[in-house]
Design a protein around this motif. Structure first.
Motif, short mmCIF file in Angstrom:
data_model
loop_
_atom_site.label_atom_id
_atom_site.label_comp_id
_atom_site.label_asym_id
_atom_site.label_seq_id
_atom_site.Cartn_x
_atom_site.Cartn_y
_atom_site.Cartn_z
N ASP A 136 0.89 -1.06 0.13
CA ASP A 136 0.02 0.17 -0.15
C ASP A 136 0.84 1.06 0.13
OD1 ASP A 136 -1.62 2.17 0.68
OD2 ASP A 136 -2.99 1.00 2.00
N VAL A 137 0.60 2.44 -0.86
CA VAL A 137 1.54 3.42 -1.01
C VAL A 137 1.33 4.30 0.28
CG1 VAL A 137 1.29 3.52 -3.60
CG2 VAL A 137 -0.39 4.76 -2.07
N THR A 138 0.52 3.99 0.94
CA THR A 138 0.29 4.64 2.36
C THR A 138 1.12 3.82 3.45
OG1 THR A 138 -1.74 3.85 2.98
CG2 THR A 138 -1.57 5.78 1.74
N SER A 139 1.51 2.79 3.25
CA SER A 139 2.24 2.00 4.40
C SER A 139 3.56 2.68 4.44
CB SER A 139 2.43 0.51 4.15
OG SER A 139 0.97 0.12 3.84
N THR A 140 4.06 2.51 5.68
CA THR A 140 5.52 2.72 5.80
C THR A 140 6.17 1.31 6.01
OG1 THR A 140 4.83 4.29 7.60
CG2 THR A 140 7.25 3.58 7.82
N SER A 141 7.34 1.22 5.20
CA SER A 141 8.23 0.07 4.89
C SER A 141 9.41 0.32 5.88
CB SER A 141 8.74 0.12 3.39
OG SER A 141 9.35 1.40 3.18
N VAL A 142 9.74 -0.76 6.14
CA VAL A 142 10.74 -1.08 7.47
C VAL A 142 11.74 -2.10 7.20
CG1 VAL A 142 11.27 -1.47 9.76
CG2 VAL A 142 9.04 -0.02 9.07
N LEU A 143 13.17 -1.90 7.43
CA LEU A 143 13.93 -2.80 7.26
C LEU A 143 14.70 -3.05 8.53
CD1 LEU A 143 16.18 -4.42 5.33
CD2 LEU A 143 17.37 -2.36 5.72
N LEU A 144 14.54 -4.43 8.85
CA LEU A 144 15.15 -4.93 10.31
C LEU A 144 16.52 -5.12 10.32
CD1 LEU A 144 12.25 -7.02 11.35
CD2 LEU A 144 12.34 -4.57 11.85
N VAL A 145 17.33 -4.81 11.12
CA VAL A 145 18.82 -4.90 11.36
C VAL A 145 19.22 -5.05 12.60
CG1 VAL A 145 21.04 -3.84 10.70
CG2 VAL A 145 19.06 -2.99 9.57
N ASP A 146 19.54 -6.65 12.83
CA ASP A 146 19.98 -6.93 13.95
C ASP A 146 20.68 -8.33 13.82
OD1 ASP A 146 19.88 -8.53 16.66
OD2 ASP A 146 18.54 -6.41 17.25
N ASP A 147 21.82 -8.65 14.52
CA ASP A 147 22.56 -9.81 14.14
C ASP A 147 21.93 -11.19 14.65
OD1 ASP A 147 23.34 -8.86 16.76
OD2 ASP A 147 25.26 -9.72 16.71
N ASP A 148 20.88 -11.01 15.56
CA ASP A 148 20.08 -12.11 16.19
C ASP A 148 18.90 -12.27 15.24
OD1 ASP A 148 18.65 -13.70 17.86
OD2 ASP A 148 19.36 -12.90 19.55
N PRO A 149 18.58 -13.36 14.90
CA PRO A 149 17.61 -13.76 14.05
C PRO A 149 16.35 -13.75 15.00
CG PRO A 149 19.29 -15.14 13.37
CD PRO A 149 19.67 -14.62 14.60
N MET A 150 16.47 -14.36 16.13
CA MET A 150 15.09 -14.38 16.90
C MET A 150 14.68 -12.84 17.23
SD MET A 150 14.68 -17.60 17.56
CE MET A 150 13.87 -17.36 19.03
N VAL A 151 15.58 -11.71 17.49
CA VAL A 151 15.13 -10.58 17.86
C VAL A 151 14.46 -10.13 16.54
CG1 VAL A 151 16.11 -8.09 17.99
CG2 VAL A 151 16.91 -10.00 19.32
N ARG A 152 14.98 -10.49 15.15
CA ARG A 152 14.23 -9.97 13.99
C ARG A 152 12.92 -10.52 13.90
NH1 ARG A 152 19.39 -11.23 11.58
NH2 ARG A 152 18.42 -12.90 10.37
N ASN A 153 12.89 -11.82 14.07
CA ASN A 153 11.72 -12.60 14.11
C ASN A 153 10.72 -11.89 14.99
OD1 ASN A 153 10.09 -14.78 13.31
ND2 ASN A 153 9.90 -15.49 15.46
N GLY A 154 11.24 -11.62 16.22
CA GLY A 154 10.04 -10.89 17.41
C GLY A 154 9.71 -9.50 16.82
#
Length: 219
Positions: A2-20
């Motif tokens: 959706d053009v109104t959505s905010t797109s986010v890139l997650l950056v963390d070396d722990d896959p579990m943190v990124r999943n959460g």
């Protein structure tokens, strides 16, 4: 997306943190997680490819840390807002991240719902801090001996008009453009114009650095 959505890139070396984080952000219909990275170098590559609105950045990572990555990301054309999310709240981490151009600094103990809100605020050009970080930041920049940039900040603030200084003080207090417009009886467009001029005169990349200059000038 959706053009109104905010797109986010997650950056963390722990896959579990990124999943959460992914699970937390997906609960907000206005946010779309477009990618993930395990270190700062990957974050830069992913940002160039995906063009996210916000990068949610950890600090201590292999290959390239979050501060170095933030600095590089902010140098890109049309850079994303970088929102630090970490467990570290030492003065040096906070000041280095904000000096690199981060739009906010959050600790990982904040409620999950606040993370989504912070992402939306960062995307809108606002500044976001955990309460602990705000306290340490004020203490840090209020001590001239700890921060050699005090004189430069005073000179920068002295170049502002009276109205620009009032707006800068409001920005430092964490007020949004809408709130400033309401309190100062201006349109939001006028507030944005003042903020743009303040950024130029103080050589700041974002509202966070304007706030830093204001706090330093008070020392």
């Amino acid at each position: 997306m959706d053009v109104t959505s905010t797109s986010v890139l997650l950056v963390d070396d722990d896959p579990m943190v990124r999943n959460g984080l992914r699970m937390v952000l997906r609960a907000d219909p206005g946010i779309v997680v477009t990618g993930e990275a395990g270190n700062g170098r990957q974050a830069i590559d992913q940002t160039r490819e995906l063009r996210p609105d916000v990068v949610l950045m950890d600090l201590q990572m292999p290959v390239m840390d979050g501060v170095a990555a933030t600095r590089e990301l902010r140098r890109l054309p049309d850079p994303p807002a970088v929102l630090v999310l970490t467990t570290f709240h030492l003065d040096t981490y906070i000041v280095d991240a904000l000096a690199a151009g981060a739009a906010g600094y959050l600790l990982k103990d904040i409620p999950p719902t606040e993370i989504a809100r912070a992402v939306q605020l960062a995307a809108a050009g606002e500044s976001v801090f955990s309460a602990t970080v705000t306290q340490r930041l004020v203490q840090r920049v209020a001590n001239p001996a700890a921060d050699p940039a005090t004189r430069a900040a005073r000179d920068a603030l002295a170049s502002l008009t009276e109205r620009e200084r009032e707006v800068a003080e409001a920005v430092a207090a964490g007020k949004s453009n809408a709130t400033i417009a309401s309190e100062m009886f201006m349109s939001e467009a006028t507030v944005k114009t003042h903020v743009s001029r303040i950024l130029t005169k103080t050589k700041s990349q974002n509202r966070v650095q304007v706030a830093l200059a204001v706090y330093r000038s008070r020392a």
